[in-house]
Design an enzyme around this catalytic site. Structure first.
Site, PDB file in Angstrom:
ATOM      1  N   CYS A  12      -8.388 -30.805  57.981  1.00  0.00           N
ATOM      2  CA  CYS A  12      -8.576 -32.028  57.199  1.00  0.00           C
ATOM      3  C   CYS A  12      -8.584 -31.741  55.701  1.00  0.00           C
ATOM      4  O   CYS A  12      -8.048 -32.512  54.899  1.00  0.00           O
ATOM      5  CB  CYS A  12      -9.847 -32.742  57.627  1.00  0.00           C
ATOM      6  N   HIS A  50     -16.213 -32.930  57.818  1.00  0.00           N
ATOM      7  CA  HIS A  50     -14.984 -33.712  57.665  1.00  0.00           C
ATOM      8  C   HIS A  50     -14.786 -34.063  56.193  1.00  0.00           C
ATOM      9  O   HIS A  50     -15.720 -33.987  55.378  1.00  0.00           O
ATOM     10  CB  HIS A  50     -15.059 -34.986  58.504  1.00  0.00           C
ATOM     11  N   ASP A 104      -7.818 -41.321  56.203  1.00  0.00           N
ATOM     12  CA  ASP A 104      -8.408 -40.280  57.044  1.00  0.00           C
ATOM     13  C   ASP A 104      -7.294 -39.456  57.681  1.00  0.00           C
ATOM     14  O   ASP A 104      -6.412 -40.011  58.349  1.00  0.00           O
ATOM     15  CB  ASP A 104      -9.279 -40.914  58.123  1.00  0.00           C
TER      16      ASP A 104
END
Length: 622
Positions: free
Chosen positions: A401, A535, A556
């Site tokens: 991520c 995250h 995202d």
């Protein structure tokens, strides 16, 4: 109870019965050589021969036979008895009948109590009348001499035989009635004389053992003769091997043991000793706790290494290959397609350019059109510069991520004139290439603590990156940035209202006029990098509702390409926009960090930033 078939004695244990048969009826068993008499003791046999067979003893043949037999039989009665009758040349025996009819033997050189026990006979067993007195001699005792010197046995042979038979029955009956037990073992003796000899053997053995070890309390017990002749009772210490002569000495000796033990106990129970024991126990407890904590930390560290990709299980390439191999094994991918995709992946990795399979363009344009035409419940909407969306792929799923958000930020910087000229990578770098760029920033001296954490290596590993690695990347590209740390929740329900206020100020900095801002503003500012535990996402805009509340617009990397492409369609954008809207109640993590781009750096400012990154600190709010 066991009963002896020979003498009728009752004995409790079988082992005691065996001892009784061996010592009483086998070792002490003596037979008459002139008739069938058996089972008598040595004294009884002498009396029997001198009284029942006097005529045989006068002949030379039977006299020699009797003498040899007696000496041979006495060897079987025990060492003590044979010694008494064969090795005492100074012993003279004489039999005399006193006025009461008793025969009194005398022995020179032997204690009186011993000789009385050995030789004591009744009067009518020896003499037929009180007037007859057998002669005595001072020579060594011998049955032949004794028989020749006794003149009181001249009666009829048949009368003597009957008298002897009756006397033998009486003696046998007395042997059955009188039994003497050894106080030191389980032996049972038929007479006090045998018992005395047997006990003396015990005492001699113990004295010899004590002399060899030297563990005696009194010099009187160091010689066997002292213990056997004096007949003193010995007292053994119950706590050691020392033997004392009397109970008083034993008591003093035992009290010494008790005093030593009491002194040791008092020393052990003293406050100083208790304090030492308490300290030792505390040290052991602390040591055990430290070992448990170390073991727990080691296990947790291994879990974190596995979670953050630091366990050496492979990087982007290895994970992509495993994913495609599983797809082939499950039938979702044919081998030909597997080799084709693998070749494309190897080509992308070799060039260092992302293959673009996870990129979605035009997201900001679609949102601008949506807010301009359909969304009427917002008072103000701020959007960042045009940004592409990059989602996670099979090669970085679960850990990529941070790299994907950097690609989103880099896509916006490529479109901005003030930053595009500074970027070394004109094409979008792949994840392995981004890892190489971070290692290059570390080599320049940026964030040495973070470099040490990753051991100066990211390529070939599934390592997570955060706000500090993004800061190092931007600084190495001469792009000014700052880290803002919202380290604590400041709103009800663990919310972060200050984060929303700060984002509003960031997007409002482009409009400095005093007039009211328009309802929809698309700025030329790059998106914000938002990091929290586990995250990261990219902030591309902010909504302000009519009631004054705020809502963040987040891209995202966890959203798939299909979900993001729904924003590009006017028919599906109204339902798909809820994927990127995040209200304060949706952001309840304990801590959030934001990386914001704020201009460019000169060469001197870059060096200053490198020096300052040695102790990299974020701006904390509040």
């Amino acid at each position: 109870m066991l009963t002896c078939d020979i003498c009728g004695e009752e004995i409790l244990l079988e082992e005691d019965m065996k001892t009784h048969l061996l010592l009483i009826h086998q070792e002490n068993d003596m037979n008459c050589p002139l008739c069938s008499l058996s089972g008598v003791s040595y004294n009884e046999l002498c009396f029997h021969i001198t009284s029942a067979h006097p005529e045989k003893l006068h002949t030379e043949q039977y006299s020699d036979q009797f003498t040899l037999y007696i000496s041979g039989s006495s060897d079987k009665t025990g060492a003590g008895e044979s010694k008494k009758f064969q090795t005492s040349p100074s012993c003279s025996v004489g039999n005399s009948c006193n006025s009461t009819g008793e025969v009194t033997p005398t022995c020179a050189g032997v204690t009186t109590d011993t000789t009385q026990t050995k030789q004591n006979f009744s009067a009518h067993d020896v003499c037929s009348s009180t007037s007859e007195t057998p002669p005595s001699t001072s020579a060594a005792w011998d049955p032949r001499t004794t028989l020749e010197s006794n003149s009181c046995w001249n009666k009829d042979t048949e009368t003597k035989a009957e008298h002897t038979k009756t006397e033998h029955q009486q003696l046998s009956l007395s042997r059955k009635v009188s039994q003497f037990s050894c106080p030191m073992c389980t032996l049972v003796c038929s007479s006090s004389f045998i018992l005395q000899e047997h006990v003396e053997l015990h005492l001699q053995d113990q004295c010899l053992a004590e002399v060899s070890t030297g563990n005696t309390c009194s010099p009187a017990l160091t010689s066997p003769s002292a213990s056997s002749v004096s007949g003193q009772r010995r007292f053994e210490c119950p706590m050691c091997a020392v033997v004392c002569t009397d109970s008083f000495s034993l008591q003093e000796h035992v009290e010494l043991h008790l005093e030593d033990s009491t002194a040791a106990n008092c020393a052990a129970g003293s406050p100083v000793s208790d304090l030492k024991l308490a300290r030792r126990l505390q040290q052991e407890e602390d040591q055990r706790r430290r070992e448990e904590e170390t073991q727990r930390e080691r296990e947790e560290f291994k879990k974190l290494q596995s979670q953050f990709g630091l366990d050496g299980s492979g990087g982007y390439q290895r994970q992509m290959e495993r994913t495609m191999e599983r797809a082939v094994n499950s039938g979702l991918l044919v081998p030909a397609e597997f080799h084709s995709k693998r070749a494309e992946m190897m080509e992308s990795l070799a060039s260092g350019v992302d293959d673009g399979r996870t990129r979605t363009q035009g997201v900001l344009g679609a949102l601008y059109d949506y807010y301009q035409t359909k969304c009427r419940d917002c008072v103000h909407v701020w959007l960042s510069a045009d940004t592409d969306h990059y989602c996670s792929s099979a090669g970085d799923h679960g850990w990529g991520c941070g790299y994907r958000n950097f690609q989103m930020l880099l896509s916006a910087l490529h479109r901005l004139d003030g930053y595009s000229s500074l970027l070394q990578e004109k094409e979008m770098p792949s994840i392995p290439r981004v890892q190489n760029m971070i290692e290059g920033a570390w080599n320049e001296g940026l964030d040495p603590q973070g470099a040490s954490h990753f051991k100066q290596k990211l390529q070939g590993r599934r390592a997570w990156i955060g706000a500090t690695e993004i800061y190092s990347l931007l600084t190495s590209q001469r792009i000014r940035s700052r880290i803002i740390d919202f380290h604590i929740a400041t709103g009800p329900g663990n919310t972060h209202p200050l984060l929303f206020d700060w984002v509003k100020q960031y997007f409002c900095q482009s409009s400095r006029s005093s007039r009211l801002p328009p309802r929809l503003i698309q700025t030329a500012l790059p998106p914000l990098y938002l990091q929290h535990q586990g995250h990261s996402r990219s902030i591309i805009g902010l909504e302000q509702k009519r009631n004054g509340s705020f809502c963040l617009l987040l891209l995202d990397p966890g959203l798939s390409v299909s979900d993001i492409r729904k924003l590009l369609s006017r028919d599906t954008i109204s339902s798909a926009i809820h994927h990127i809207r995040k209200f304060p109640r949706s952001l309840k993590h304990k801590q959030y960090q934001v990386v914001a781009v704020q201009g460019v750096l000169s060469a001197e400012e870059k060096q200053i930033s490198i020096l300052n990154s040695r102790t990299l600190c974020a701006e904390r709010i509040p």
